[in-house]
Design an enzyme around this catalytic site. Structure first.
Site, short mmCIF file in Angstrom:
data_model
loop_
_atom_site.label_atom_id
_atom_site.label_comp_id
_atom_site.label_asym_id
_atom_site.label_seq_id
_atom_site.Cartn_x
_atom_site.Cartn_y
_atom_site.Cartn_z
N SER A 36 40.64 45.90 35.70
CA SER A 36 41.34 44.55 35.22
C SER A 36 41.69 44.72 33.73
CB SER A 36 39.79 43.91 34.96
OG SER A 36 39.03 44.38 33.95
N GLU A 38 45.21 40.07 41.98
CA GLU A 38 46.41 40.76 41.32
C GLU A 38 46.99 42.00 41.64
OE1 GLU A 38 46.25 38.86 36.57
OE2 GLU A 38 44.95 40.58 37.01
N ASN A 41 43.59 37.98 32.71
CA ASN A 41 42.58 38.39 31.40
C ASN A 41 43.28 38.53 30.46
OD1 ASN A 41 40.38 38.55 32.88
ND2 ASN A 41 40.43 40.84 33.25
N HIS A 82 43.52 44.44 41.77
CA HIS A 82 42.59 43.49 40.74
C HIS A 82 41.70 42.58 41.54
CE1 HIS A 82 41.49 41.35 36.89
NE2 HIS A 82 40.44 41.84 37.38
#
Ligand code: 3HC
Length: 691
Positions: free
Chosen positions: A408, A441, A479, A429
């Protein structure tokens, strides 16, 4: 310009066919064409009945959504539908594909409806923040009753031909060629001298008087924050309580209100954004893909288990691998229990549950991955461990196998460099729980082959997920945007807000959880470990002080029963507790911060605006292909409310010039962390100019 509505005749039946690819949306030209063809058919004495059908892959799939933001061009759809219904000659709708929204409303204006067995009918306007605005909310309850109409209109979900037939929405399901069948049906109507069924003239069948209140209560939590579902209920209630002529006036008024509002604008943006996200300029649709029938997953933790289930659900063969067989067996047991419980609750059949369980095998030896088409690594988030895994994969996997990491945050290029085949390495991800969350992702490394990207995008669809291609940077898109949001939330608490005030502002805004409840759920220890490894930033305000203190005292959030909130044994309900307030006040004192009253408005801007700013930095660096991709990430991965369109669209709704000006003020007050992105500054200047 090509003719978008054509007419011809089959004996005494006029055939009006819409031909407006890709989905026969009701553009101005189609509305005009329908109106003109109808007029001709009505004027032609030789014509006794009319069939409305469509060319291409579907019946009319609705109004042309792209026209909604533009000035209205006549003829209006309700007027066209009224003309159809008023026709003295029977009109039959011939449905294939999906009759959706305005398309189904056209069909409801017809006197009869027939369709092929694979046809679907629905009123999905609510998903665009709208309600059916061309008589659908008034005609459908008259045909199938208020309760069923509410189900269709409030959920927006289509029903299949068999259900539609059972409800009387379809008069017949056609076995053979649709247009032939529809023409024969029309001839039969004429032959039998059947009367014309004008839905507007029918009474609404009696219904439970508490129906609407019950429905309102049902959606209050399920559709929290969305305006359209409640307005859909209002219009169906109007159908029950008012004559048709008054009901349609109310429908139009509420429709126009929603159409002009921000929520529908945002949801229409999301509709197109979801379709744009699949388009990658240098990886066109016809890029060759690699076959993926079998998947190896390295790491039998919660994430690995969720990914295994996502793959098994999609019919892929899975090998779940970990260092020790006991770990793998524990996870396989948990997965089996989860499937069995779904079967018990009726979410899937017993046979299906067993088939999914049987698709996942366990292993503790990398040799078991020698022949799989794709490996997804989901081990501990540490570069050295990941590199070791990828070296082993490189040694055993067959040539052409795709090697994916579920990291991540880490550098996919560095992971790829641990192998002799960086072209086959990509980031996938997943978001936890991976068998439920829709976002994937897809992280493109410097050397990732285009066929690997195309395969990953295809895989996202196979897994029923929405794949978003992103570039390599710390935290990728999702993130990376989360960091400044959380950072500001923590600063706000140091300055005087409470975690529950911040969380309330954020949940009122529409996210399912505030940043503090979310941190407690995720576990505070993860961030603590990262902060300790990175050390405090130089010359920058440090946001981790309160969280560090909690962790030092052994409070990691939900898993230890205490974090930013306290949790009673076995409960996930966050409860504020007085010791936290003392801790927070102590930290403020130590940092020399004078605590102050902080308004909800400041909290919202301080939390959301840095997301927008970070989004522009991400765009500037080419990490995301488009602003709307960032919106898709945050809506599907973090629960950003779809009715606000995602952080980037929300920035536009706020006015980018205003957002930029506020960010500059915060920069002056709080320092360089608030430095505006140059791309945002440029967009702000453009927004100011067009104001
Ligand atoms: N208006 C304009 N464009 C539309 C459209 C619409 N109603 N529906 C689909 N499109 C476009 C898509 O944007 C896409 O364009 P692109 O190729 O440039 O990206 C193209 O048509 C194909 O769409 P999909 O990729 O979604 O194709 P699928 O085959 O996967 O799905 C579909 C077809 C089920 C019809 C799906 O497109 C869909 O659900 N469309 C929206 C249906 C809808 O919401 N209708 C209600 C509209 S509002 C209304 O009717 C108001 C009325 O009550 C007054």
């Amino acid at each position: 310009m090509a003719e978008v509505v054509k007419s011809s005749s089959r004996g005494q039946v006029a055939l009006i066919q819409v031909d407006n690819p890709p989905v026969n949306a009701l553009s101005q030209a189609v509305r005009q064409g329908l109106s003109d063809c109808l007029e001709r058919a009505l004027a032609d004495a030789a014509i006794e009945a009319i069939v409305i059908a469509c060319e291409g892959r579907t019946f009319i799939a609705g109004a042309d959504i792209r026209e909604f933001g533009k000035p209205h061009q006549p003829p209006a759809l309700p007027a066209v539908i009224d003309t159809i219904e008023a026709s003295p000659k029977p009109v039959v709708a011939a449905i294939h594909g999906t009759a959706l929204g305005g398309g189904l409303e056209v069909a409801l204006g017809c006197h009869f409806r027939v369709g092929v067995a694979s046809a679907k009918c629905g009123l999905p306007e609510v998903k665009l923040g709208l309600l059916p605005g061309a008589g659908g909310t008034q005609r459908l309850p008259r045909l199938i009753g208020a309760e069923k109409a509410l189900d269709m209109i409030v959920s927006g979900e289509p029903i299949d031909a068999a259900q539609a037939h059972e409800l009387g929405l379809l008069d017949a399901v056609i076995d053979g060629e649709l247009v032939d069948g529809a023409v024969a049906f029309a001839q039969q109507v004429v032959g039998e001298g059947r009367g014309l069924r004008r839905l507007s003239q029918l009474p609404v069948p009696a219904c439970d008087p508490n129906l609407f209140e019950g429905y309102r209560q049902q959606i209050a939590t399920k559709k929290r924050g969305f305006e359209a579902p409640a307005r859909c209920i209002d219009t169906v209630q109007a159908a029950v309580e008012l004559p048709f002529a008054e009901g349609v006036v109310k429908e139009r008024e509420l429709f126009e209100g929603l159409r002009a509002g921000d929520q529908s604008r945002a949801q229409r943006h999301v509709f197109f954004a979801e379709r744009e996200v699949a388009k990658i300029p240098d990886v066109p649709k016809d890029t060759p893909t690699r076959e993926v029938a079998s998947v190896g997953i390295v790491g039998a933790g919660t994430m690995g288990g969720g990914i295994a289930m996502a793959c098994a659900n999609a019919g892929l063969q899975v090998t779940l691998l970990d260092r020790e067989m006991s770990l793998v067996e524990g996870r396989l047991k948990a997965i089996a229990e989860s499937y069995q419980s779904s079967a018990k609750r009726g979410r899937m059949g017993q046979a299906e549950a067993e088939a999914r369980i049987a698709r996942i095998a366990g292993a503790d030896d990398y040799a078991a991955l020698a022949s799989v088409d794709l490996v997804i690594e989901a081990v501990f988030e540490e570069m050295e461990i990941k590199k070791t895994v990828f070296k082993q994969l490189d040694a055993v996997c067959k040539p052409g196998a795709i090697l994916a990491t579920n990291t991540s945050t880490l550098d996919v290029n560095e992971i790829a460099a641990a192998t002799g085949r960086p072209q086959d390495v990509i980031g996938l991800h997943f978001f936890s729980p991976a068998n439920i969350m829709r976002l994937l992702e897809i992280v493109r490394g410097d050397h990732t082959d285009k066929s690997v990207i195309a395969t990953a995008m295809k895989l996202s669809r196979t897994l029923d997920k929405i794949g978003v291609l992103v570039g390599v940077c710390h935290g990728f898109v999702g993130n990376r945007i989360l960091y400044p949001y959380r950072r500001e939330a923590l600063f706000l608490v140091e300055e005087g807000a409470s975690p529950q005030q911040v969380d309330r502002v954020i949940t009122d805004f529409g996210l399912p959880m505030g940043p503090f409840a979310m941190s407690d759920l995720a576990g505070l220890d993860i961030g603590w470990r990262v902060r300790k490894a990175q050390g405090k930033p130089e010359g920058e305000r440090y946001s981790g002080t309160i969280a560090d203190r909690l962790c030092e005292a052994g409070h990691f959030g939900q898993k230890t029963g205490q974090g930013f909130y306290r949790y009673e044994a076995g409960s996930r309900v966050p409860k504020p507790y007085p010791e936290l307030q003392s801790l927070v006040e102590e930290v403020s004192r130590e940092l020399g911060i004078e605590r102050r009253e902080i308004s909800d408005e400041e909290i919202l801007k301080r939390c959301i605006y840095p997301m927008i700013n970070e989004g522009y930095k991400i765009l500037d660096e080419g990490i995301a292909l488009r602003a709307s991709d960032i919106d898709i990430v945050w809506i599907n991965g973090y629960g950003f409310p779809a009715y606000r369109g995602g952080p980037m669209f929300y920035g536009e709704l706020e006015g980018l010039d205003r957002v930029h000006a506020t960010i500059c003020e915060y920069r002056d007050q709080h320092g360089a962390l608030w430095e505006p992105s140059p791309l945002l500054a440029k967009a702000a200047a453009e927004a100011a100019e067009s104001r």
